[in-house]
Motif scaffolding. Structure first.
Motif: not given
Length: 332
Positions: A118-145
């Motif tokens: 139903d959702g994802i809690i992630s401690m993400p790697v600090f990668d500001n590449s477009p592909s990495h950011l898009e991975l989260y922006r396109k998530l169909p579920v809520p997410f928190v860091f």
């Protein structure tokens, strides 16, 4: 062989439909009938089909947790807070660690989505590449860091004032007359490293001093790094009177190195950690450090995620907890 609803129906004399509704605690089924059916199901060893249930309700009551480093007890304390908040809300967690790998992080997100979390809690790697950011922006579920951030997605973060906390450490040491402070930084692929380095620079600037890059050493954040980097600095003749560390793990390695080199703490060299791990108070000498509300960080992250699961239209907002310096025996 798995026990099915039809087996419970046969054993209790009720229809499959009644059994199914009773197992879901349908209020239209009497309490007595529900208790009888659930008791029989328990005695027969019935295991609910959670996948089918989630398809019916459009909710799995599961949350995916992406931790960062299984060797660092900091994250276990954060996860403890997440798990307690999840349990109170009758949610289950699926836990995995990236070991600071961007690829593994992406793979875990895909795996959790396949599990219908139903959702994802992630401690993400600090990668500001477009592909990495898009991975989260396109998530169909809520997410928190919890404890970390990504550029452009900071409103999803529950932070703990990294820049301010590290600035206070350096300003404290500078105020005591230290001008040659060895700083053991974390890995560049962690947002906390970037923010704490900014705090270091700010402390020097506030005191009219310049940062000497020779005194800034990058580490992975593990004990052995603190040990080896301190040994290397001493062997190079790098004169320093204090060591500030990205985390308590590094500080533990620093203390071992200093002890083996017959340098007394804090008489010869003062040491400051960061995170205030539970074990830090029991070290010899006990470690001065920056207290981070780890349990609360995880608890609030889970509460925040649940709010967004319940209301998908709820706006995200950055939370930033204050930190405080904890003075123990490694500083005067």
């Amino acid at each position: 062989m798995s026990v099915l609803l039809k087996d419970i129906a046969k054993a209790t004399g009720f229809s499959i439909n009644t059994v199914s509704r009773a197992m879901r605690s349908d209020p239209k089924i009497s309490e007595q009938t529900t208790l009888l059916i659930k008791k029989a199901a328990h005695e027969m060893g019935y295991i609910p089909n959670t996948v089918a249930a989630s398809m019916r309700s459009n909710s799995s009551k599961m949350v995916g947790i992406i931790s960062a480093d299984s060797a660092n007890p900091f994250f276990s304390e954060v996860v403890r807070g997440i798990e307690e908040a999840a349990t109170k809300a009758e949610y289950h967690i699926l836990l995995a660690s990236t070991e600071e790998s961007v690829k593994k992080e992406a793979d875990l997100i895909k795996m959790f989505l396949c599990r219908k979390v139903d959702g994802i809690i992630s401690m993400p790697v600090f990668d500001n590449s477009p592909s990495h950011l898009e991975l989260y922006r396109k998530l169909p579920v809520p997410f928190v860091f919890p404890g970390r951030r990504l550029e452009g997605l900071v409103d999803h973060s529950v932070l703990h004032s990294d820049r301010d906390g590290q600035r206070k450490v350096l300003e404290h040491l500078i105020s005591k007359g230290h001008t040659k402070i060895l700083y053991l930084a974390g890995p560049k692929k962690v947002s906390n490293t970037i923010d704490r380095l900014a705090g270091v620079a700010e402390a020097y600037a506030n005191n009219g001093m310049e940062v000497n890059p020779e005194y800034i050493l990058e580490a992975s954040g593990h004990i052995e790094d603190g040990y080896s980097l301190t040994n290397q600095a001493l062997n190079r003749g790098l004169g320093f009177t204090a060591v500030a560390c990205f985390n308590d793990m590094l500080a533990m390695g620093v203390l071992k190195s200093l002890g083996e080199n017959n340098l007394k703490v804090p008489e010869d060299i003062e040491v400051f950690g960061y995170d205030n791990l539970y074990m830090s108070q029991f070290m010899q000498p006990s470690l001065s450090t920056v207290d981070v509300p780890k349990y609360r960080l995880g608890y609030v992250a889970m509460e925040t995620l649940l709010s967004h699961i319940q209301d998908p239209n709820l706006e995200y907002a950055t939370t930033d907890f204050p930190t405080r310096l904890v003075y123990r025996e490694t500083t005067r």
